[in-house]
Design a protein around this motif. Structure first.
Motif, PDB file in Angstrom:
ATOM      1  N   GLN A 156      22.412  20.212  50.033  1.00  0.00           N
ATOM      2  CA  GLN A 156      22.996  19.574  50.971  1.00  0.00           C
ATOM      3  C   GLN A 156      21.979  18.379  51.345  1.00  0.00           C
ATOM      4  O   GLN A 156      20.550  18.251  51.142  1.00  0.00           O
ATOM      5  CB  GLN A 156      22.824  20.274  52.288  1.00  0.00           C
ATOM      6  N   PRO A 157      22.333  17.088  51.976  1.00  0.00           N
ATOM      7  CA  PRO A 157      21.532  16.205  52.363  1.00  0.00           C
ATOM      8  C   PRO A 157      20.269  16.580  53.017  1.00  0.00           C
ATOM      9  O   PRO A 157      20.542  17.422  54.086  1.00  0.00           O
ATOM     10  CB  PRO A 157      22.299  15.121  52.994  1.00  0.00           C
ATOM     11  N   GLY A 158      19.238  16.209  52.959  1.00  0.00           N
ATOM     12  CA  GLY A 158      17.679  16.561  53.670  1.00  0.00           C
ATOM     13  C   GLY A 158      17.193  17.838  52.774  1.00  0.00           C
ATOM     14  O   GLY A 158      16.208  17.896  53.271  1.00  0.00           O
ATOM     15  N   GLY A 159      17.870  18.454  51.911  1.00  0.00           N
ATOM     16  CA  GLY A 159      17.504  19.538  51.110  1.00  0.00           C
ATOM     17  C   GLY A 159      16.220  19.312  49.994  1.00  0.00           C
ATOM     18  O   GLY A 159      16.048  17.992  49.759  1.00  0.00           O
ATOM     19  N   SER A 160      15.971  20.262  49.586  1.00  0.00           N
ATOM     20  CA  SER A 160      15.284  20.302  48.226  1.00  0.00           C
ATOM     21  C   SER A 160      15.477  20.887  47.103  1.00  0.00           C
ATOM     22  O   SER A 160      16.343  21.880  47.063  1.00  0.00           O
ATOM     23  CB  SER A 160      13.801  20.660  48.861  1.00  0.00           C
ATOM     24  N   LEU A 161      15.202  20.471  45.974  1.00  0.00           N
ATOM     25  CA  LEU A 161      15.413  21.151  44.564  1.00  0.00           C
ATOM     26  C   LEU A 161      14.295  20.623  43.737  1.00  0.00           C
ATOM     27  O   LEU A 161      13.771  19.550  43.717  1.00  0.00           O
ATOM     28  CB  LEU A 161      16.597  20.493  44.191  1.00  0.00           C
ATOM     29  N   ARG A 162      14.066  21.465  42.744  1.00  0.00           N
ATOM     30  CA  ARG A 162      13.113  21.262  41.720  1.00  0.00           C
ATOM     31  C   ARG A 162      13.939  21.540  40.380  1.00  0.00           C
ATOM     32  O   ARG A 162      14.454  22.572  39.801  1.00  0.00           O
ATOM     33  CB  ARG A 162      11.839  22.170  41.935  1.00  0.00           C
ATOM     34  N   VAL A 163      13.762  20.573  39.486  1.00  0.00           N
ATOM     35  CA  VAL A 163      14.189  20.563  38.251  1.00  0.00           C
ATOM     36  C   VAL A 163      12.996  20.666  37.245  1.00  0.00           C
ATOM     37  O   VAL A 163      11.860  20.040  37.516  1.00  0.00           O
ATOM     38  CB  VAL A 163      15.071  19.274  37.803  1.00  0.00           C
ATOM     39  N   SER A 164      13.129  21.329  36.274  1.00  0.00           N
ATOM     40  CA  SER A 164      12.256  21.512  35.219  1.00  0.00           C
ATOM     41  C   SER A 164      12.624  21.225  33.905  1.00  0.00           C
ATOM     42  O   SER A 164      13.775  21.127  33.411  1.00  0.00           O
ATOM     43  CB  SER A 164      11.590  23.001  35.035  1.00  0.00           C
ATOM     44  N   CYS A 165      11.573  20.874  32.976  1.00  0.00           N
ATOM     45  CA  CYS A 165      11.869  20.457  31.467  1.00  0.00           C
ATOM     46  C   CYS A 165      10.822  21.074  30.573  1.00  0.00           C
ATOM     47  O   CYS A 165       9.377  20.556  30.926  1.00  0.00           O
ATOM     48  CB  CYS A 165      11.927  18.811  31.543  1.00  0.00           C
ATOM     49  N   ALA A 166      11.187  21.762  29.619  1.00  0.00           N
ATOM     50  CA  ALA A 166      10.330  22.381  28.798  1.00  0.00           C
ATOM     51  C   ALA A 166      10.621  21.826  27.454  1.00  0.00           C
ATOM     52  O   ALA A 166      11.580  21.795  26.812  1.00  0.00           O
ATOM     53  CB  ALA A 166      10.353  24.027  28.709  1.00  0.00           C
ATOM     54  N   ALA A 167       9.380  21.473  26.864  1.00  0.00           N
ATOM     55  CA  ALA A 167       9.537  20.782  25.388  1.00  0.00           C
ATOM     56  C   ALA A 167       9.133  21.743  24.422  1.00  0.00           C
ATOM     57  O   ALA A 167       8.051  22.801  24.841  1.00  0.00           O
ATOM     58  CB  ALA A 167       8.462  19.807  25.516  1.00  0.00           C
ATOM     59  N   SER A 168       9.550  21.835  23.485  1.00  0.00           N
ATOM     60  CA  SER A 168       9.374  23.055  22.144  1.00  0.00           C
ATOM     61  C   SER A 168       9.576  22.342  20.761  1.00  0.00           C
ATOM     62  O   SER A 168      10.432  21.467  20.572  1.00  0.00           O
ATOM     63  CB  SER A 168      10.313  24.429  22.671  1.00  0.00           C
ATOM     64  N   GLY A 169       8.920  22.986  20.087  1.00  0.00           N
ATOM     65  CA  GLY A 169       9.054  22.505  18.633  1.00  0.00           C
ATOM     66  C   GLY A 169       7.675  22.305  18.039  1.00  0.00           C
ATOM     67  O   GLY A 169       6.576  22.756  18.369  1.00  0.00           O
ATOM     68  N   SER A 170       7.605  21.413  16.965  1.00  0.00           N
ATOM     69  CA  SER A 170       6.382  21.225  16.348  1.00  0.00           C
ATOM     70  C   SER A 170       5.579  20.101  17.028  1.00  0.00           C
ATOM     71  O   SER A 170       5.463  18.962  16.697  1.00  0.00           O
ATOM     72  CB  SER A 170       6.542  20.645  14.762  1.00  0.00           C
ATOM     73  N   ILE A 171       4.902  20.564  18.176  1.00  0.00           N
ATOM     74  CA  ILE A 171       4.264  19.522  19.061  1.00  0.00           C
ATOM     75  C   ILE A 171       2.772  19.529  18.834  1.00  0.00           C
ATOM     76  O   ILE A 171       2.078  20.432  19.149  1.00  0.00           O
ATOM     77  CB  ILE A 171       4.444  19.703  20.610  1.00  0.00           C
ATOM     78  N   PHE A 172       2.144  18.240  18.401  1.00  0.00           N
ATOM     79  CA  PHE A 172       0.729  18.193  18.276  1.00  0.00           C
ATOM     80  C   PHE A 172       0.315  17.793  19.914  1.00  0.00           C
ATOM     81  O   PHE A 172      -0.812  18.407  20.261  1.00  0.00           O
ATOM     82  CB  PHE A 172       0.336  17.016  17.487  1.00  0.00           C
ATOM     83  N   SER A 173       0.723  16.945  20.492  1.00  0.00           N
ATOM     84  CA  SER A 173       0.613  16.326  21.832  1.00  0.00           C
ATOM     85  C   SER A 173       1.636  15.684  22.351  1.00  0.00           C
ATOM     86  O   SER A 173       2.479  15.121  21.850  1.00  0.00           O
ATOM     87  CB  SER A 173      -0.779  15.572  22.011  1.00  0.00           C
TER      88      SER A 173
END
Length: 120
Positions: free
Chosen positions: A12-29
């Motif tokens: 609802q307007p005025g409310g809060s939400l948190r979205v997340s994003c996870a990276a996976s794989g052959s990650i060096f940095s």
């Protein structure tokens, strides 16, 4: 490398939400991570970004309401959204600039997006 978003939904307007994003794989940095959004019928726009060791950067429209943060141990970026408005309704996309380990190369990766709807 894969980026997977989660946490979208209806709020609802005025409310809060948190979205997340996870990276996976052959990650060096991970050099930088950020969030973009695409409202219905409009162009994709930058919401917030954060570089390794750098200060967060925000679109004027979300300053003071949204907070971007990173958990480097989990290769995850978060977007805490407060005081949400109907104009914040959009598909939110995660973006990351990643140095891939094998073979070594720089990639600009995108998630598939998560829908955030702000409506009463």
């Amino acid at each position: 490398v894969q980026l997977v978003e989660s946490g979208g939904g209806l709020v609802q307007p005025g409310g809060s939400l948190r979205v997340s994003c996870a990276a996976s794989g052959s990650i060096f940095s991970i050099n930088a991570m950020g969030w973009y959004r695409q409202p219905p019928g409009k162009e994709r726009e930058l919401v917030a970004s954060i570089r390794s060791g750098g200060r967060p950067n925000y679109a004027d429209s979300v300053k003071g309401r949204f907070t971007i943060s990173r958990d480097n141990a989990k290769n995850t970026v978060y977007l805490q959204m407060n005081s949400l408005k109907p104009d914040d309704t959009a598909v939110y996309y995660c973006n990351a600039l990643i140095t891939v380990a094998t073979p070594v190369r720089l990639e600009n990766d995108w998630g598939k997006g998560t829908l955030v709807t702000v409506s009463s």
